[in-house]
Design an enzyme around this catalytic site. Structure first.
Site, PDB file in Angstrom:
ATOM      1  N   GLU A   1      -1.414  -5.188   9.094  1.00 35.73           N
ATOM      2  CA  GLU A   1      -0.536  -4.576  10.044  1.00 35.73           C
ATOM      3  C   GLU A   1      -1.176  -4.970  11.507  1.00 35.73           C
ATOM      4  O   GLU A   1      -2.293  -4.734  11.396  1.00 35.73           O
ATOM      5  CB  GLU A   1      -0.228  -3.172   9.885  1.00 35.73           C
ATOM      6  CG  GLU A   1       0.371  -2.919   8.368  1.00 35.73           C
ATOM      7  CD  GLU A   1       0.678  -1.415   8.164  1.00 35.73           C
ATOM      8  OE1 GLU A   1       0.068  -0.524   8.941  1.00 35.73           O
ATOM      9  OE2 GLU A   1       0.938  -0.826   7.274  1.00 35.73           O
TER      10      GLU A   1
ATOM     11  N   GLU B   1       9.429  -3.460  10.661  1.00 39.81           N
ATOM     12  CA  GLU B   1       9.683  -2.240  10.056  1.00 39.81           C
ATOM     13  C   GLU B   1      10.330  -1.200  11.195  1.00 39.81           C
ATOM     14  O   GLU B   1       9.458  -1.150  12.060  1.00 39.81           O
ATOM     15  CB  GLU B   1       8.440  -1.771   9.459  1.00 39.81           C
ATOM     16  CG  GLU B   1       8.837  -0.274   8.639  1.00 39.81           C
ATOM     17  CD  GLU B   1       7.739   0.138   7.566  1.00 39.81           C
ATOM     18  OE1 GLU B   1       6.781  -0.780   7.413  1.00 39.81           O
ATOM     19  OE2 GLU B   1       7.929   1.137   7.117  1.00 39.81           O
TER      20      GLU B   1
ATOM     21  N   ASP C   1      -0.880  -6.162  -0.024  1.00 37.25           N
ATOM     22  CA  ASP C   1      -1.278  -5.621   1.316  1.00 37.25           C
ATOM     23  C   ASP C   1      -2.965  -5.474   1.365  1.00 37.25           C
ATOM     24  O   ASP C   1      -3.562  -5.016   0.140  1.00 37.25           O
ATOM     25  CB  ASP C   1      -0.852  -4.141   1.343  1.00 37.25           C
ATOM     26  CG  ASP C   1       0.522  -4.121   2.107  1.00 37.25           C
ATOM     27  OD1 ASP C   1       0.898  -5.011   3.003  1.00 37.25           O
ATOM     28  OD2 ASP C   1       1.290  -3.086   2.064  1.00 37.25           O
TER      29      ASP C   1
ATOM     30  N   LYS D   1      -0.938  -9.289   3.226  1.00 37.06           N
ATOM     31  CA  LYS D   1      -0.118  -8.816   4.365  1.00 37.06           C
ATOM     32  C   LYS D   1      -1.158  -7.963   5.126  1.00 37.06           C
ATOM     33  O   LYS D   1      -1.970  -7.372   4.642  1.00 37.06           O
ATOM     34  CB  LYS D   1       1.124  -8.281   4.031  1.00 37.06           C
ATOM     35  CG  LYS D   1       1.799  -7.635   5.228  1.00 37.06           C
ATOM     36  CD  LYS D   1       3.198  -7.136   4.630  1.00 37.06           C
ATOM     37  CE  LYS D   1       3.437  -5.751   3.859  1.00 37.06           C
ATOM     38  NZ  LYS D   1       3.014  -4.731   4.746  1.00 37.06           N
TER      39      LYS D   1
ATOM     40  N   ASP E   1       0.938  -1.094   0.039  1.00 39.24           N
ATOM     41  CA  ASP E   1       0.068  -0.002   0.010  1.00 39.24           C
ATOM     42  C   ASP E   1       0.874   1.137   0.123  1.00 39.24           C
ATOM     43  O   ASP E   1       0.308   2.238  -0.021  1.00 39.24           O
ATOM     44  CB  ASP E   1      -1.047  -0.023   1.006  1.00 39.24           C
ATOM     45  CG  ASP E   1      -0.434   0.021   2.504  1.00 39.24           C
ATOM     46  OD1 ASP E   1       0.863  -0.173   2.470  1.00 39.24           O
ATOM     47  OD2 ASP E   1      -0.996  -0.112   3.615  1.00 39.24           O
ATOM     48  N   SER E   2       2.317   0.973   0.052  1.00 36.72           N
ATOM     49  CA  SER E   2       3.135   2.098  -0.377  1.00 36.72           C
ATOM     50  C   SER E   2       2.831   2.673  -1.571  1.00 36.72           C
ATOM     51  O   SER E   2       3.196   3.890  -1.676  1.00 36.72           O
ATOM     52  CB  SER E   2       4.625   1.826   0.035  1.00 36.72           C
ATOM     53  OG  SER E   2       4.871   0.497  -0.945  1.00 36.72           O
TER      54      SER E   2
HETATM   55  O1  KIV Z   1       3.397  -1.070   1.619  1.00 38.85           O
HETATM   56  C1  KIV Z   1       4.731  -1.497   1.530  1.00 38.85           C
HETATM   57  O2  KIV Z   1       5.490  -1.247   0.558  1.00 38.85           O
HETATM   58  C2  KIV Z   1       5.223  -2.040   2.826  1.00 38.85           C
HETATM   59  C3  KIV Z   1       6.599  -2.458   2.840  1.00 38.85           C
HETATM   60  C4  KIV Z   1       7.190  -1.051   3.226  1.00 38.85           C
HETATM   61  C5  KIV Z   1       6.862  -3.501   3.680  1.00 38.85           C
HETATM   62  O3  KIV Z   1       4.393  -2.592   3.571  1.00 38.85           O
END
Ligand code: KIV
Length: 265
Positions: free
Chosen positions: A116, A183, A85, A114, A46-47
């Site tokens: 959090e 992280e 994510d 993934k 989600d970056s």
């Molecule tokens: O969203 C992302 O790119 C991430 C990484 C920084 C691990 O969660």
């Protein structure tokens, strides 16, 4: 072509002491090159809210956004494990989480999702893994909660927070998580968590002690507006994109990345 990487492969890599290399991708062209250069896990992170959409956090990212990018990335990954994510507010209950994980896997063709968080996510992780959804957890600096954390800061320097993080990591493993992203965590804490867990840890700003490393692609090729301290510009020295990714892969495997300057103590 070497064999497709699975959650079993990455667990075996941990057992064998082989470093796991992960990198984000959001489009087909980069995904193909990243896969060809031997990256083990491609993350549709989600970056993308920051590096593709220009927001100042990952909070505005939606499930539709991740599905859109994952659809472009996944078919290019002939070897790499495809991780996507679950974005902010898309997993506030086990049922909501599994519904959105199904979209990431069925429409976005992701192979692992993934999310959090620690204790608060245990029921959700248990529910998803019992229904056959591979899960990677994410502890330490969790960018979706940046407004609650009060900024992008190292997490776990405080003894109570460190103790909670270790207990969350063990509980997430017990709930069925297949991997854990750490992280911005001090090296000693990342090392303790990595040693205690059977599942692999993938670090970003968490030291060489983790079982693998992940970076955001735009940070790794030095084109982010504000590159974090824990990253490096692998495109420097006149390399091509392919050479930069290959250099990142070997630096993780031979443990020359991250260096001490890229870690928190
Ligand atoms: O969203 C992302 O790119 C991430 C990484 C920084 C691990 O969660």
């Amino acid at each position: 072509m070497s064999k497709q990487i699975t959650v079993k492969t990455i667990r075996k890599m941990k057992q064998d002491g082989e470093k796991i290399v992960s990198l984000t991708a959001y489009d087909a062209s980069f995904a193909r090159i990243i896969d060809e250069q031997g990256v083990d896990i491609v993350l549709i992170g989600d970056s993308l809210g920051m590096v593709m959409q220009g927001h100042d956090s990952t909070v505005p990212v939606t499930v539709d956004d991740i599905v859109y990018h994952s659809k472009s990335v996944a078919p290019q990954c002939r070897r790499a494990l495809v991780m996507a994510d679950l974005p902010f507010m898309s997993y506030t209950s086990p049922d909501q989480a599994i519904g959105n994980a199904a979209r990431l896997m069925q429409e976005g063709l992701a192979q692992i999702v993934k999310l959090e968080g620690g204790e608060a996510q245990l029921d959700t992780v248990r529910h998803m893994t019992r229904h056959g959804v591979p899960v990677c957890a994410h502890l330490g600096l969790t960018p979706q909660t940046v407004h609650k954390l009060g900024g992008y800061r190292v997490q776990g320097r405080d003894q109570a927070v460190a103790k909670q993080m270790l207990s969350d990591a063990l509980a997430l493993q017990d709930a069925g998580a297949d991997a854990l992203v750490l992280e911005c965590v001090p090296v000693a804490l990342a090392e303790k968590i990595t040693q205690e867990l059977e599942i692999p840890t993938i670090g970003i700003g968490a030291g060489r002690v983790c079982d693998g490393q992940v970076l955001v692609l735009q940070d790794m090729i030095g084109i982010s507006s504000l590159a974090p301290r824990f990253t490096a510009d692998f495109l420097a020295e006149g390399r091509t994109i392919q050479e930069a990714i290959a250099a990142y892969v070997s630096a993780v495997r031979n443990e020359s990345f991250p260096s001490d300057e890229q870690c928190f103590f």
